[in-house]
Design a protein around this motif. Structure first.
Motif, short mmCIF file in Angstrom:
data_model
loop_
_atom_site.label_atom_id
_atom_site.label_comp_id
_atom_site.label_asym_id
_atom_site.label_seq_id
_atom_site.Cartn_x
_atom_site.Cartn_y
_atom_site.Cartn_z
N PRO A 1 57.15 34.32 33.62
CA PRO A 1 56.84 35.55 33.59
C PRO A 1 55.30 35.50 33.96
N ARG A 2 54.61 36.56 33.90
CA ARG A 2 53.19 36.60 34.26
C ARG A 2 52.43 35.79 33.41
N PRO A 3 51.61 34.76 34.09
CA PRO A 3 50.88 33.88 33.25
C PRO A 3 49.76 34.76 32.41
N MET A 4 49.20 33.94 31.51
CA MET A 4 48.05 34.53 31.04
C MET A 4 46.78 34.56 31.79
N PRO A 5 45.97 35.63 31.79
CA PRO A 5 44.76 35.66 32.38
C PRO A 5 43.95 34.79 32.00
N ALA A 6 42.99 34.25 32.80
CA ALA A 6 42.00 33.35 32.60
C ALA A 6 40.77 34.09 31.86
N SER A 7 40.42 35.22 31.98
CA SER A 7 39.81 36.10 31.18
C SER A 7 39.88 37.58 31.42
N VAL A 8 39.41 38.21 30.28
CA VAL A 8 39.74 39.70 30.28
C VAL A 8 38.51 40.64 29.81
N GLN A 9 38.14 41.51 30.50
CA GLN A 9 37.02 42.43 30.19
C GLN A 9 37.85 43.90 29.61
N VAL A 10 37.15 44.34 28.41
CA VAL A 10 37.67 45.71 28.08
C VAL A 10 36.65 46.72 27.80
N ASP A 11 37.03 48.06 28.38
CA ASP A 11 35.95 48.97 28.16
C ASP A 11 36.32 50.27 28.33
N ALA A 12 36.12 51.21 27.18
CA ALA A 12 36.64 52.79 27.35
C ALA A 12 38.07 52.78 26.97
N GLY A 13 38.87 51.84 26.30
CA GLY A 13 40.19 51.61 26.38
C GLY A 13 40.80 51.14 27.63
N LEU A 14 40.15 50.71 28.55
CA LEU A 14 40.90 49.97 29.87
C LEU A 14 40.55 48.52 29.67
N GLN A 15 41.78 47.76 30.08
CA GLN A 15 41.73 46.25 30.43
C GLN A 15 41.83 45.82 31.69
N SER B 1 37.34 31.28 39.57
CA SER B 1 36.46 31.44 40.66
C SER B 1 37.16 31.33 41.91
N LEU B 2 36.47 31.83 43.19
CA LEU B 2 37.00 31.79 44.25
C LEU B 2 36.65 30.84 45.26
N THR B 3 37.49 29.82 45.84
CA THR B 3 36.76 28.95 46.85
C THR B 3 36.90 29.60 48.26
N GLN B 4 35.91 29.27 48.93
CA GLN B 4 35.96 29.78 50.60
C GLN B 4 37.54 29.68 51.00
N GLY B 5 37.69 31.06 51.47
CA GLY B 5 39.23 31.14 51.98
C GLY B 5 40.24 31.43 50.84
N GLY B 6 39.72 31.75 49.70
CA GLY B 6 40.56 31.96 48.47
C GLY B 6 40.97 33.44 48.04
N VAL B 7 41.64 33.62 47.20
CA VAL B 7 42.20 34.86 46.96
C VAL B 7 42.47 34.93 45.25
N GLY B 8 42.41 36.03 44.32
CA GLY B 8 42.50 35.98 43.40
C GLY B 8 43.04 37.43 42.89
N ALA B 9 44.01 37.60 41.68
CA ALA B 9 44.54 38.87 41.39
C ALA B 9 43.73 39.35 40.21
N LEU B 10 43.68 40.62 40.29
CA LEU B 10 43.19 41.48 39.30
C LEU B 10 44.39 42.56 38.51
N ARG B 11 44.38 42.63 37.35
CA ARG B 11 45.41 43.64 36.75
C ARG B 11 44.36 44.58 35.76
N LEU B 12 44.86 45.82 36.15
CA LEU B 12 43.95 46.68 35.40
C LEU B 12 44.78 47.64 34.56
N SER B 13 44.71 47.73 33.38
CA SER B 13 45.74 48.59 32.44
C SER B 13 45.14 49.43 31.32
N GLY B 14 45.60 50.81 31.27
CA GLY B 14 45.08 51.63 30.08
C GLY B 14 45.66 53.05 30.44
#
Length: 322
Positions: free
Chosen positions: A33-47, A54-67
């Protein structure tokens, strides 16, 4: 206050190239299933969850926003405005890209979540690391001026960028995700600097896989065929197929001996779209393939190693991008 916590757990020379200097890489896509995130920010009830450090040149990374009460969201990274897409019953997602020419160092990421009560903004400094791209020198005495010294590369880039401006807004890939188009090993690497005949500088913006002429080529993921070039004469890519996977993700397949799909056709992941060949600027039969995200060429092998969310049927059925 935003809280952050760590969680444990210009263009191409399309030529066949020996893999002897390259370590063999196995691409495994989106572990479940979905892996554990590397880090999380929380603000005003949103995650906001980060599935990369980090990103390497030519790299891509996923973000997930919930709340609660999120009406939409956008990210701003390196002066590029990147939308989030929504998966019903889950969350909002975005893919952040560091293009191949990104300056190594730290860059500011802003994520703006639109809510009924206003906008909540997350701030983060992201590190871009060098791609350590190799340099290759090729001597090709039979290469014609048409495929080297004219404007064929810049013309091709301009054409692809114009095509990508009109893309499907919603993701079209399914639970099978993305996979290699062939079973053979990866060879000539992404991002390599190349010098042809000691005169012409170019860049290899995809990966190659060796394939005897006539080998069936599979679609890397489901999507809509956006461009087909069946006549190889005008271009360095030869016979060519481009697939729109939605959310500004594209895959390209070059040097084909035959194309087996038409523009506007929906293809399933793994469907045969053409046969490998030696057309265009190519020194031997092989497949050159590319992945593009948000208008940028990215390292497809790295992309295949990253987890990617699976969109729902409602995302694939939506056709509001055209």
């Amino acid at each position: 206050m935003i809280l952050c916590r760590a969680i444990v757990a210009p263009l191409f020379c399309l030529l066949a190239f020996s893999a002897s200097a390259q370590a063999e890489r196995t691409a495994v896509f989106q572990p479940e299933p979905r892996p554990m995130p590397a880090s999380v920010q929380v603000d005003a009830g949103l995650q906001l969850e980060y599935y990369f450090t980090s990103l390497t040149q030519g790299g891509v990374g996923a973000l997930r926003l919930s709340g609660a009460d999120i009406a939409g969201a956008r990210a701003d990274f390196r002066r590029k405005d990147i939308p989030f897409f929504h998966i019903a019953g889950d969350a909002w997602y975005a893919l952040i890209v560091a293009n191949v020419d990104s300056v190594p160092g730290t860059h500011q990421l802003l994520v703006h979540a639109q809510r009924d009560t206003g906008v909540t903004t997350f701030h983060r400094r992201l590190r871009v690391t060098p791609g350590n791209f190799i340099v290759q020198n090729f001597s090709l005495p039979g290469l014609t001026d048409q495929l080297v010294f004219n404007n064929s590369e810049s013309t091709h880039v301009a054409l692809l960028r114009s095509i990508m401006e009109d893309h499907l807004a919603e993701p079209q890939w399914d639970a099978s995700g993305f996979a290699l188009p062939l079973d053979s090993e990866l060879t000539s690497p992404f991002g390599a600097f190349r010098l042809l005949n000691d005169e012409f500088e170019t860049r290899h913006m995809g990966w190659d896989q060796n394939a005897p002429e006539g080998t069936p080529i599979r679609a890397m993921a489901s999507g809509v065929v956006d461009f087909v070039r069946a006549d190889f004469a005008p271009g360095i890519f030869g016979k060519f197929v481009m697939i729109d996977h939605g959310y500004s993700l594209f895959s390209n397949y070059a040097h084909l001996s035959e194309t087996l799909v038409e523009r506007g056709q929906f293809v399933e992941a793994g469907q045969i779209i053409g046969l490998s060949g030696n057309t265009g600027r190519s020194s031997a039969p092989h497949l050159h393939w590319e992945i593009l995200a948000h208008g940028e060429w990215i390292d497809g092998a790295v992309f295949l190693d990253h987890w990617l969310p699976t969109p729902g049927r409602e995302n694939r059925d939506a056709n509001n991008g055209r």
